[in-house]
Design a protein around this motif. Sequence first.
Motif, PDB file in Angstrom:
ATOM      1  N   ASP A 121       0.857  -1.185   0.000  1.00 20.65           N
ATOM      2  CA  ASP A 121       0.000   0.000   0.000  1.00 20.65           C
ATOM      3  C   ASP A 121       0.894   1.236   0.000  1.00 20.65           C
ATOM      4  O   ASP A 121       1.619   1.489   0.965  1.00 20.65           O
ATOM      5  CB  ASP A 121      -0.887  -0.035   1.246  1.00 20.65           C
ATOM      6  N   SER A 123       0.157   4.244   0.356  1.00 18.56           N
ATOM      7  CA  SER A 123      -0.266   5.368   1.192  1.00 18.56           C
ATOM      8  C   SER A 123       0.693   5.605   2.358  1.00 18.56           C
ATOM      9  O   SER A 123       0.666   6.664   2.968  1.00 18.56           O
ATOM     10  CB  SER A 123      -1.691   5.144   1.717  1.00 18.56           C
ATOM     11  N   SER A 126       5.998   8.673   2.247  1.00 19.51           N
ATOM     12  CA  SER A 126       5.971  10.054   2.716  1.00 19.51           C
ATOM     13  C   SER A 126       7.104  10.860   2.080  1.00 19.51           C
ATOM     14  O   SER A 126       7.891  11.492   2.778  1.00 19.51           O
ATOM     15  CB  SER A 126       6.083  10.073   4.241  1.00 19.51           C
ATOM     16  N   LYS A 136      -5.080   5.447  -7.763  1.00 17.52           N
ATOM     17  CA  LYS A 136      -5.288   4.875  -6.428  1.00 17.52           C
ATOM     18  C   LYS A 136      -4.071   5.118  -5.537  1.00 17.52           C
ATOM     19  O   LYS A 136      -4.200   5.183  -4.316  1.00 17.52           O
ATOM     20  CB  LYS A 136      -5.598   3.379  -6.505  1.00 17.52           C
ATOM     21  N   ASN A 137      -2.894   5.260  -6.136  1.00 17.60           N
ATOM     22  CA  ASN A 137      -1.692   5.535  -5.358  1.00 17.60           C
ATOM     23  C   ASN A 137      -1.482   7.024  -5.131  1.00 17.60           C
ATOM     24  O   ASN A 137      -0.869   7.422  -4.145  1.00 17.60           O
ATOM     25  CB  ASN A 137      -0.470   4.940  -6.057  1.00 17.60           C
ATOM     26  N   ASP A 139      -4.116   9.438  -5.122  1.00 22.32           N
ATOM     27  CA  ASP A 139      -5.237  10.106  -4.461  1.00 22.32           C
ATOM     28  C   ASP A 139      -5.024  10.309  -2.963  1.00 22.32           C
ATOM     29  O   ASP A 139      -5.515  11.284  -2.406  1.00 22.32           O
ATOM     30  CB  ASP A 139      -6.536   9.338  -4.691  1.00 22.32           C
ATOM     31  N   TYR A 140      -4.319   9.411  -2.311  1.00 22.01           N
ATOM     32  CA  TYR A 140      -4.135   9.504  -0.858  1.00 22.01           C
ATOM     33  C   TYR A 140      -2.740   9.981  -0.473  1.00 22.01           C
ATOM     34  O   TYR A 140      -2.419  10.074   0.702  1.00 22.01           O
ATOM     35  CB  TYR A 140      -4.443   8.155  -0.208  1.00 22.01           C
ATOM     36  N   PHE A 141      -1.952  10.300  -1.458  1.00 25.88           N
ATOM     37  CA  PHE A 141      -0.592  10.769  -1.215  1.00 25.88           C
ATOM     38  C   PHE A 141      -0.635  12.213  -0.725  1.00 25.88           C
ATOM     39  O   PHE A 141      -1.364  13.042  -1.262  1.00 25.88           O
ATOM     40  CB  PHE A 141       0.226  10.647  -2.505  1.00 25.88           C
ATOM     41  N   LYS A 142       0.147  12.524   0.286  1.00 24.72           N
ATOM     42  CA  LYS A 142       0.100  13.848   0.914  1.00 24.72           C
ATOM     43  C   LYS A 142       0.992  14.888   0.237  1.00 24.72           C
ATOM     44  O   LYS A 142       0.838  16.075   0.455  1.00 24.72           O
ATOM     45  CB  LYS A 142       0.447  13.729   2.387  1.00 24.72           C
ATOM     46  N   THR A 145       1.834  15.373  -6.646  1.00 26.31           N
ATOM     47  CA  THR A 145       1.678  14.180  -7.478  1.00 26.31           C
ATOM     48  C   THR A 145       1.874  14.491  -8.955  1.00 26.31           C
ATOM     49  O   THR A 145       1.543  15.581  -9.431  1.00 26.31           O
ATOM     50  CB  THR A 145       0.280  13.568  -7.298  1.00 26.31           C
ATOM     51  N   HIS A 159      -4.932  15.102 -11.243  1.00 24.70           N
ATOM     52  CA  HIS A 159      -3.512  15.155 -10.883  1.00 24.70           C
ATOM     53  C   HIS A 159      -2.766  15.775 -12.054  1.00 24.70           C
ATOM     54  O   HIS A 159      -3.207  15.675 -13.202  1.00 24.70           O
ATOM     55  CB  HIS A 159      -2.956  13.749 -10.616  1.00 24.70           C
TER      56      HIS A 159
END
Length: 177
Positions: A121, A123, A126, A136-137, A139-142, A145, A159
């Motif tokens: 995963d 997510s 960092s 999917k990889n 969308d939740y990355f802080k 992108t 993105h």
Amino acid sequence: MKRSVAIDMDGVLADVESHFFEWYKRDYGVSLTLQDIIGKTEDDAFPEKMVIRKFATTPGFFTTVPVMPGAIEAVKKLMEDFEVYVVSAAMEFPQSLSEKRIWLTEHFPFISWRNIIFCGDKSIISTDFMIDDHIKNLDYFKGKTILFNAFHNVSYHHHTRANNWDEVLALMQESLL
């Protein structure tokens, strides 16, 4: 301290699209082009359902994938200004772990083993930037992108998109200003 970037393997460093076409022609005798699969999901891209999963679980698939055009030179250039990590959700295809490591050693020997992350995963990653072909990889990355263009992601526009490694380098260069 250098900023960091996570770079996906399949579809970003490794040209799996062309490899799927090659193996499909080899196994089914049918030549398909990007236009035949553009906009489809990976599961629906080829007439034989789930053929991508079949190929991805076949020994030798990941060791024989061609390098994405411009990837080697681009990664070397990025390493001048960024801490580069190769990040692959390889746990989806556990047999791919050793093959992906062999492939990276052959094509990207200048990337330290310390900078290779095989996970399930993404997510948990960092870094400051992530370059990937799957939303999917991203969308939740802080961090920031970059969506690397692929047949399965052409309908998504939330993105920053790069169509090739030259465009990735231009975007990353802009981030340094």
